[in-house]
Design an enzyme around this catalytic site. Sequence first.
Site, short mmCIF file in Angstrom:
data_model
loop_
_atom_site.label_atom_id
_atom_site.label_comp_id
_atom_site.label_asym_id
_atom_site.label_seq_id
_atom_site.Cartn_x
_atom_site.Cartn_y
_atom_site.Cartn_z
N ASN A 128 -10.89 -2.57 -5.81
CA ASN A 128 -10.06 -1.61 -6.59
C ASN A 128 -10.68 -1.23 -7.94
OD1 ASN A 128 -6.91 -2.93 -5.33
ND2 ASN A 128 -8.00 -1.10 -4.68
N ASP A 169 0.84 -1.21 0.00
CA ASP A 169 0.00 0.00 0.00
C ASP A 169 0.87 1.25 0.00
OD1 ASP A 169 -2.36 1.41 -0.05
OD2 ASP A 169 -2.78 1.18 2.09
#
Length: 230
Positions: free
Chosen positions: A62, A14
């Site tokens: 996503n 991330d």
Amino acid sequence: MDLNIPHHIAIIMDGNGRWAAERGLDRVQGHTEGVSAVLRTVDACLGYGVQYLTLYTFSTENWKRSEEEVSSLMMLLSEALTKYLPDFMERGIRLKTIGDIDALPDSVLAKLEHVREETKSNDKIVFNLALNYGGRDEIIRASRKLIDAGVSSTELTEEVFEQYLDSAGMPDPELLIRTSGEMRVSNFLLWQISYSEFVCMQEFWPDFGKDLLTKALQDYSGRQRRFGGR
Ligand code: IPE
Ligand code: IPE
Ligand code: MG
């Protein structure tokens, strides 16, 4: 300090977007640097003798990102698979995937299937990409499969259930790492991380590599895993 090396490390990669923003770059440049971090990480894991590395690469959530970002991510994945296949062969890296990959663009799916097939006899490390992956989605798909296979309620045990998960045959990760300071699971490996040790670090994913992996392993090696006992 003696390092305790996990068989399986899972990573929530991330912070690519924030890494880019800090440098006045666009998010896609953060993802491009993220690919280099992936290669350094596989390298470091090979060096440490880690047998399975699972990377959270694209989640079922996503797809909410802009079309431009999603297609750039697909493109990067596709290019990296072509570029690094010779390297995978040379170094004994076996590609596997978890997640509902049938929903990926056809060209990406074809490349994934090709690289998985080409690398299936490689035995130094399993490089496992979580793609269109969601922990809840995996559990639902597993449940559908076992119902379709006629597994009865009395036959169903944890061991049987695991055989229907995408991760069937892989050990649970002993260590789960997340970069960029966030402390959440974001729908990753909900079943498999029931007793994983969690290491969160502030650094963004494009800065990850051998040094930060070593730091995470040092942290992990100092943990006492009790599994509910004493
Ligand atoms: C991780 O970085 C890569 C993917 C989720 C594909 P992000 O893109 O989430 O970066 P931040 O969290 O916005 O900084
Ligand atoms: C998790 O990161 C998904 C991947 C690393 C592929 P996100 O950046 O998508 O997660 P949230 O939105 O911060 O929970
Ligand atoms: Mg993020």
